[in-house]
Design a protein around this motif. Structure first.
Motif, PDB file in Angstrom:
ATOM      1  N   ARG A  84       0.842  -1.191   0.000  1.00 57.52           N
ATOM      2  CA  ARG A  84       0.000   0.000   0.000  1.00 57.52           C
ATOM      3  C   ARG A  84       0.884   1.252   0.000  1.00 57.52           C
ATOM      4  N   ILE A  85       0.364   2.331  -0.611  1.00 60.98           N
ATOM      5  CA  ILE A  85       1.065   3.614  -0.620  1.00 60.98           C
ATOM      6  C   ILE A  85       0.370   4.550   0.358  1.00 60.98           C
ATOM      7  N   PRO A  86       0.957   4.815   1.511  1.00 60.67           N
ATOM      8  CA  PRO A  86       0.338   5.743   2.465  1.00 60.67           C
ATOM      9  C   PRO A  86       0.314   7.170   1.916  1.00 60.67           C
ATOM     10  N   GLN A  87      -0.510   7.997   2.522  1.00 64.01           N
ATOM     11  CA  GLN A  87      -0.688   9.375   2.061  1.00 64.01           C
ATOM     12  C   GLN A  87       0.621  10.165   1.965  1.00 64.01           C
ATOM     13  N   PRO A  88       1.529  10.098   2.965  1.00 67.40           N
ATOM     14  CA  PRO A  88       2.778  10.874   2.853  1.00 67.40           C
ATOM     15  C   PRO A  88       3.600  10.489   1.620  1.00 67.40           C
ATOM     16  N   LEU A  89       3.657   9.190   1.316  1.00 67.84           N
ATOM     17  CA  LEU A  89       4.403   8.756   0.142  1.00 67.84           C
ATOM     18  C   LEU A  89       3.696   9.201  -1.133  1.00 67.84           C
ATOM     19  N   ARG A  90       2.385   9.108  -1.139  1.00 66.95           N
ATOM     20  CA  ARG A  90       1.605   9.567  -2.298  1.00 66.95           C
ATOM     21  C   ARG A  90       1.933  11.025  -2.610  1.00 66.95           C
ATOM     22  N   GLU A  91       1.929  11.882  -1.600  1.00 63.65           N
ATOM     23  CA  GLU A  91       2.208  13.304  -1.801  1.00 63.65           C
ATOM     24  C   GLU A  91       3.642  13.527  -2.275  1.00 63.65           C
ATOM     25  N   GLU A  92       4.571  12.725  -1.739  1.00 63.55           N
ATOM     26  CA  GLU A  92       5.965  12.873  -2.147  1.00 63.55           C
ATOM     27  C   GLU A  92       6.164  12.454  -3.604  1.00 63.55           C
ATOM     28  N   ILE A  93       5.511  11.374  -4.023  1.00 58.68           N
ATOM     29  CA  ILE A  93       5.603  10.924  -5.413  1.00 58.68           C
ATOM     30  C   ILE A  93       5.086  12.005  -6.357  1.00 58.68           C
ATOM     31  N   LEU A  94       3.937  12.581  -6.030  1.00 58.60           N
ATOM     32  CA  LEU A  94       3.361  13.635  -6.874  1.00 58.60           C
ATOM     33  C   LEU A  94       4.285  14.850  -6.941  1.00 58.60           C
ATOM     34  N   ASN A  95       4.933  15.165  -5.831  1.00 54.92           N
ATOM     35  CA  ASN A  95       5.868  16.288  -5.805  1.00 54.92           C
ATOM     36  C   ASN A  95       7.091  16.008  -6.683  1.00 54.92           C
ATOM     37  N   VAL A  96       7.585  14.757  -6.635  1.00 59.21           N
ATOM     38  CA  VAL A  96       8.730  14.378  -7.468  1.00 59.21           C
ATOM     39  C   VAL A  96       8.369  14.464  -8.945  1.00 59.21           C
ATOM     40  N   LEU A  97       7.168  14.010  -9.281  1.00 61.96           N
ATOM     41  CA  LEU A  97       6.747  14.043 -10.678  1.00 61.96           C
ATOM     42  C   LEU A  97       6.641  15.476 -11.206  1.00 61.96           C
ATOM     43  N   GLU A  98       6.322  16.395 -10.300  1.00 61.86           N
ATOM     44  CA  GLU A  98       6.160  17.793 -10.716  1.00 61.86           C
ATOM     45  C   GLU A  98       7.455  18.582 -10.619  1.00 61.86           C
ATOM     46  N   ASN A  99       8.228  18.303  -9.552  1.00 63.27           N
ATOM     47  CA  ASN A  99       9.382  19.160  -9.270  1.00 63.27           C
ATOM     48  C   ASN A  99      10.707  18.413  -9.186  1.00 63.27           C
ATOM     49  N   GLY A 100      10.716  17.111  -9.460  1.00 63.03           N
ATOM     50  CA  GLY A 100      11.939  16.327  -9.309  1.00 63.03           C
ATOM     51  C   GLY A 100      13.042  16.752 -10.264  1.00 63.03           C
ATOM     52  N   ALA A 101      14.299  16.541  -9.832  1.00 62.91           N
ATOM     53  CA  ALA A 101      15.457  16.902 -10.653  1.00 62.91           C
ATOM     54  C   ALA A 101      15.441  16.110 -11.958  1.00 62.91           C
ATOM     55  N   SER A 102      15.753  16.781 -13.047  1.00 59.57           N
ATOM     56  CA  SER A 102      15.673  16.159 -14.367  1.00 59.57           C
ATOM     57  C   SER A 102      16.736  15.076 -14.572  1.00 59.57           C
ATOM     58  N   ASN A 103      17.810  15.105 -13.783  1.00 56.32           N
ATOM     59  CA  ASN A 103      18.883  14.129 -13.970  1.00 56.32           C
ATOM     60  C   ASN A 103      18.658  12.841 -13.168  1.00 56.32           C
ATOM     61  N   ILE A 104      17.609  12.798 -12.334  1.00 64.07           N
ATOM     62  CA  ILE A 104      17.303  11.594 -11.545  1.00 64.07           C
ATOM     63  C   ILE A 104      16.280  10.767 -12.322  1.00 64.07           C
ATOM     64  N   VAL A 105      16.644   9.507 -12.602  1.00 65.19           N
ATOM     65  CA  VAL A 105      15.776   8.656 -13.423  1.00 65.19           C
ATOM     66  C   VAL A 105      15.110   7.542 -12.615  1.00 65.19           C
ATOM     67  N   ALA A 106      15.483   7.416 -11.320  1.00 61.95           N
ATOM     68  CA  ALA A 106      14.891   6.352 -10.507  1.00 61.95           C
ATOM     69  C   ALA A 106      15.019   6.706  -9.031  1.00 61.95           C
ATOM     70  N   TYR A 107      14.091   6.162  -8.245  1.00 62.39           N
ATOM     71  CA  TYR A 107      14.074   6.432  -6.802  1.00 62.39           C
ATOM     72  C   TYR A 107      13.888   5.127  -6.028  1.00 62.39           C
ATOM     73  N   ASP A 108      14.726   4.948  -5.012  1.00 65.45           N
ATOM     74  CA  ASP A 108      14.527   3.858  -4.061  1.00 65.45           C
ATOM     75  C   ASP A 108      13.495   4.301  -3.028  1.00 65.45           C
ATOM     76  N   VAL A 109      12.681   3.347  -2.587  1.00 61.59           N
ATOM     77  CA  VAL A 109      11.648   3.632  -1.592  1.00 61.59           C
ATOM     78  C   VAL A 109      11.795   2.626  -0.452  1.00 61.59           C
ATOM     79  N   LEU A 110      11.686   3.114   0.780  1.00 63.42           N
ATOM     80  CA  LEU A 110      11.818   2.259   1.949  1.00 63.42           C
ATOM     81  C   LEU A 110      10.571   1.394   2.115  1.00 63.42           C
TER      82      LEU A 110
END
Length: 251
Positions: A84-110
């Motif tokens: 399951r994706i809890p609300q804090p992670l959901r908000e962080e994912i949406l923020n990355v999609l909008e504002n994430g650095a262009s040189n980062i192509v992948a993210y590890d998640v705990l």
């Protein structure tokens, strides 16, 4: 904002499918790759706005790569049915999609494991990072049958928030999953002509138990910590028994 496809691999996940779809509902596309479930997984999923692909299972990596190629969007999040994706992670994912650095192509998640109704905080459950969010133009799964790796052509980072993994539904189901993984790993070793020895049957399972339960602090998670260490050691032993059976044409 970059758009997101969440891919959910399934096989007989009627118990989980509704909740995992709700967890993924913020995505622009939910893509289910089903290995011809015989329960009501697909029937339940069809009640929601999802795309369903069906494909015979031949390994976790190939199954996910098949779905990745057919996703509508380049940015992908892989979410297993018991996660399951809890609300804090959901908000962080949406923020990355909008504002994430262009040189980062992948993210590890705990990954935060919940086993026998307890959130596990020690042993192999502690600080387990998994690469789940990525741009498919730069990332692909390798060819492992189980514990699939990810081939990345670019830089990666880490998200701050975790996703939840509900590892335990019933004892029989948990053992069945261990047996399934053991079979896939045995087949992988067999293709490499790896042969089991006394060391694999006796030392490796014992080491897995003591390493997880004693040395890495599994005992601090109470009885669920003991049960997990014990069953994981069983999984190691079963892997090599199945490998021995393959070599002796008895599987």
């Amino acid at each position: 904002m970059r758009k997101l496809t969440i891919i959910i691999p399934t096989l007989n996940e009627a118990f989980h499918i509704e909740e995992v779809i709700k967890s993924a509902s913020f995505a622009d596309e939910i893509l289910i790759i089903d290995s011809f479930s015989t329960d009501k997984t697909v029937e339940i999923a069809q009640k929601y706005k999802v795309k369903i692909l069906k494909r015979e299972f031949d390994g976790f990596s190939s199954q996910k790569n098949y779905a990745i190629e057919r996703a509508a969007h380049d940015w992908i999040f892989i979410l297993d049915a018991d996660e399951r994706i809890p609300q804090p992670l959901r908000e962080e994912i949406l923020n990355v999609l909008e504002n994430g650095a262009s040189n980062i192509v992948a993210y590890d998640v705990l990954c935060s494991h919940i086993f026998m109704n307890r959130r596990m905080e020690h042993s192999t459950f502690k600080n387990e990072w998994k690469m789940r969010l990525f741009d498919r133009k730069f990332c692909r799964h390798g060819n492992k049958l189980v514990h699939e790796d990810m081939i990345i052509n670019g830089q990666k980072s880490r998200l701050k928030n975790h996703f939840d993994h509900y590892t335990y539904r019933s004892f029989d189901r948990f053992i069945a999953k261990k047996n399934h993984y053991a079979r896939l790993q045995a087949e992988q070793y067999y293709k490499k002509n790896k042969k089991p020895t006394f060391f694999h049957f006796m030392v490796k399972p014992a080491f897995r138990f003591f390493n997880q339960y004693i040395f890495r602090g599994g005992f601090l998670d109470g009885f669920p910590g003991f049960a997990s260490a014990y069953i994981n050691s069983y999984g190691v032993m079963t892997r090599y028994i199945k490998l021995w059976l393959l070599h002796h044409k008895m599987n």
